[in-house]
Scaffold this motif. Structure first.
Motif, PDB file in Angstrom:
ATOM      1  N   ALA A   1      45.991  26.121  74.658  1.00 36.52           N
ATOM      2  CA  ALA A   1      45.316  27.331  74.165  1.00 36.52           C
ATOM      3  C   ALA A   1      43.808  27.126  74.083  1.00 36.52           C
ATOM      4  N   ASP A   2      43.300  26.081  74.713  1.00 38.66           N
ATOM      5  CA  ASP A   2      41.867  25.766  74.619  1.00 38.66           C
ATOM      6  C   ASP A   2      40.996  26.960  74.995  1.00 38.66           C
ATOM      7  N   LYS A   3      39.954  27.196  74.164  1.00 41.08           N
ATOM      8  CA  LYS A   3      39.101  28.356  74.411  1.00 41.08           C
ATOM      9  C   LYS A   3      37.782  27.985  75.074  1.00 41.08           C
ATOM     10  N   LEU A   4      37.464  26.686  75.097  1.00 43.37           N
ATOM     11  CA  LEU A   4      36.127  26.300  75.535  1.00 43.37           C
ATOM     12  C   LEU A   4      35.904  26.504  77.017  1.00 43.37           C
ATOM     13  N   LEU A   5      36.854  26.066  77.835  1.00 41.68           N
ATOM     14  CA  LEU A   5      36.698  26.200  79.282  1.00 41.68           C
ATOM     15  C   LEU A   5      37.905  26.923  79.865  1.00 41.68           C
TER      16      LEU A   5
ATOM     17  N   MET B   1      34.810  32.173  75.393  1.00 40.65           N
ATOM     18  CA  MET B   1      34.002  31.668  76.495  1.00 40.65           C
ATOM     19  C   MET B   1      34.232  32.467  77.773  1.00 40.65           C
TER      20      MET B   1
ATOM     21  N   LEU C   1      34.353  32.210  69.931  1.00 37.37           N
ATOM     22  CA  LEU C   1      34.500  31.264  71.033  1.00 37.37           C
ATOM     23  C   LEU C   1      35.166  31.891  72.265  1.00 37.37           C
TER      24      LEU C   1
ATOM     25  N   GLY D   1      42.071  29.098  68.731  1.00 37.39           N
ATOM     26  CA  GLY D   1      41.704  28.311  69.911  1.00 37.39           C
ATOM     27  C   GLY D   1      42.648  27.146  70.148  1.00 37.39           C
ATOM     28  N   GLY D   2      43.786  27.155  69.470  1.00 37.52           N
ATOM     29  CA  GLY D   2      44.801  26.161  69.766  1.00 37.52           C
ATOM     30  C   GLY D   2      44.589  24.807  69.109  1.00 37.52           C
TER      31      GLY D   2
END
Lengths: 349, 269
Positions: free
Chosen positions: B41-45, B234, B232, A97-98
């Protein structure tokens, strides 16, 4: 549960975006119940953590989270500066997730704590054609894949793989249509108490592959070396107590994990704890770790867990103490660093 | 003029209707942008564009292992469970609702029992359901049925009891038997109420379905959401949530249409 996660996520987004690592004095790390992580709860409770935090003039809060996956998600969301997790879950959830993450303390590896259990007599090969209940995409799934591989089977040779929450695993085992489960301690020891339960494979068959680590945010650690020193110092003070068989500490940890001293000692016997920081350094610097991480990355990619953007198993880069990397060296998000454990070994904390 | 008397014109009403949707999308896009500015690389949004890509991939690409498109397989499994569970609950609710509402003997024997049973939180007895019904389809359907049947029985029996006593007496003077009164007098008047009660219980039904699938399953919409939660994803979760919302909305709308088509007299309000 999903709703609360989504809401928490949204709330977090609106409040914490743009959080940049900087020098600070207050830190929070998260841990969850597992034999090798019980020391974290005791560190907070006994005041050992406070003692070390005071020495470095910072404040460290150690928070217990009931749901393991949730603790990693909260860490990845930026709520915590550190989290206890396995090498596999960190690679997929935080690093994938970076979130650039460093292994601060390599605490132990599972040496029998995770097991494949068959109802009735038989061996691993007898799983062919049977349904298997496990927490999908977890280390249990990885253990099963490695086990099946060792007897020339693949997941498609099973009747099915049924995702079952670890919270319901023992109740599930009691139902007639469950024929085999893969899970971890303390569930394993409870299930093995039932008549007819046969352990056909466990993590001592793949020693050193399921590693339990205290991970911290790389940027936070770089900006605040005192945070790393305080955590490592406190941890190895307790490790020395445990190695010496300190009954008070061990009993407190046993009770916190819902068992008694004998039960906790039995679980510790199937856990390869690195009581001596020099052992942890030697393990982390070993060549075997690289092979393990490549195996794990391939397993994750094969199951589609490395993330939607992952074009191959090499998507996330992993850096080792000697400076070499596996995976994509332009996208290093996971680092094994022995600096602080070495300090502990040298008595320099 | 008072605010309570102001009615928006058609175009303005349409604008007001769309506004909250657009606002939510804008807030989401801004949050996503901000997070990705800090961590690409954010996976949340995930950004809306990635959501669209993921949705397109989910509905069209077969799974590497089974060769089936998981999205449709999940949808079919979940809808089948929902249909059986709700169908069973509706039948039970109708039969027992009529019995309790019409027959004093049934009322005396069952009314308090149903009132107490309806207070048992179904999710709390889920571990028992697993042990009694196993981990398969049966326990999932049973959870939905057990979850919403008491509500349906209570609602329908109350409505049946509210039927004017004159109707029942009149039917008796015309020589109708108890069965004839149930089928010819009460049933037609209760049917629109049944549809309405089912519409109201669809929300809880989805909740029970997803809870059951989250705990032990090999396919289904709730299963997939809880599975990919582990890493995660999302984008997958949000696509499934949007899809569930759409299905639920369409189901509700279809039931409303069905009720208006079959029982126009009941829609006076």
């Amino acid at each position: 549960m999903i709703r609360s996660t989504v809401f928490a996520t949204l709330a977090l987004t609106l409040t914490t975006f743009g959080a940049v690592a900087q020098e600070k004095t207050e830190f929070k790390v998260a841990w969850s119940i597992y034999v090798g992580w019980m020391p974290w709860g005791y560190l907070e409770e006994s005041g050992i953590m406070d003692k070390w935090a005071n020495k470095y003039e910072i404040d460290v809060e150690i928070v217990q989270i009931n749901d393991y996956v949730e603790s990693i998600i909260q860490y990845a969301a930026g709520e915590f500066d550190g989290v206890t997790a396995t090498n596999m879950d960190t690679l997929s959830i935080s690093s994938g997730g970076g979130v650039d993450t460093t292994a601060l303390i390599v605490g132990d590896y599972s040496n029998g704590n995770d097991a494949v259990i068959l109802k009735g007599e038989g061996s691993l090969a007898d799983l062919a054609g049977k349904p298997v209940n496990l927490v999908e995409l977890s280390v249990s799934h990885y253990l099963l894949a490695r086990g099946l591989d060792s007897v020339g089977l693949a997941e498609r040779d099973l009747a099915s793989v049924i995702n079952t929450s670890d919270a319901d695993m023992i109740a599930a085992y009691a139902t007639p249509d469950v024929e085999a489960v893969v899970t971890w301690n303390p569930l394993v020891s409870t299930i093995l108490e039932q008549p007819g339960a046969t352990k056909v494979y466990d993590s001592s068959d793949i020693p050193g592959e399921i590693i339990d680590i205290m991970w911290v945010n790389t940027e936070t650690l770089a900006a605040n070396p005192n945070f790393g020193k305080a955590l490592t110092g406190a941890w190895y003070e307790l490790m020395a107590l445990m190695a010496a068989g300190d009954e008070g500490a061990l009993t407190a940890m046993a009770e916190a994990s819902g068992t008694d001293l004998a039960g906790y000692k039995a679980q510790l016997a199937s856990t390869e704890m690195f009581y001596d920081p020099a052992d942890a350094v030697a393990f982390t610097e070993g060549e075997a770790l690289k092979t393990t991480m490549v195996n794990v990355a391939e397993f994750l990619f094969d199951k589609g867990i490395l993330g939607e953007g992952a074009p191959s198993a090499d998507f996330v880069g992993v850096e080792y103490p000697d400076g070499t990397t596996t995976g994509d060296s332009a996208n290093v998000m996971m680092r094994y660093d022995t600096t602080y454990m070495q300090m502990a070994a040298d008595g320099a904390l | 003029m008072r605010w309570i008397n102001k009615t928006p014109g058609r175009p303005f009403a349409l604008f007001l209707m769309v506004l909250p949707f657009v606002l939510v999308l804008i807030i989401y896009a801004m949050g996503s942008d901000a997070r990705r500015a800090a961590n690409p690389a954010d996976k949340l949004l995930p950004p809306p564009s990635q959501l669209v890509d993921t949705a397109a991939r989910l509905v069209s690409e077969p799974d590497r292992r089974s060769g089936e498109i998981l999205f449709w397989q999940d949808t079919a499994s979940s809808l089948r469970r929902l249909a059986i569970g709700v169908g069973l609950a509706a039948s039970l609710g109708l039969v027992f609702g009529l019995l309790i509402g019409l027959l004093p003997v049934a009322h005396a024997g069952l009314n308090s029992f149903v009132a107490v049973i309806s207070m048992v939180p179904p999710l709390a007895i889920l571990p028992i359901l697993f042990i009694v019904f196993g981990l398969g389809e049966l326990s999932k359907v049973a959870l939905i049925t057990i979850g919403i049947t008491p509500f349906l029985i209570r609602d329908l029996s109350a409505r049946t009891a509210e039927l004017p006593a004159e109707q029942i007496i009149k039917a008796q003077t015309l020589g109708a038997s108890s069965l004839a009164i149930a089928l010819r007098v009460a049933l037609p008047q209760i049917m629109p109420r049944l549809i309405q009660a089912v519409r109201l219980s669809l929300g809880p039904a989805w909740l029970f379905l997803i809870a059951a699938e989250a705990i032990a399953s090999e396919d289904g919409l709730g299963y997939r959401i809880f599975l990919v939660r582990r890493y995660l994803a999302m984008d997958v979760i949000l696509t499934y949530v949007a899809w569930i919302t759409l299905i639920a909305f369409v189901l509700d709308w279809c039931l409303a249409r069905l009720s208006r088509r079959l029982f126009p007299w009941a829609e006076a309000a």
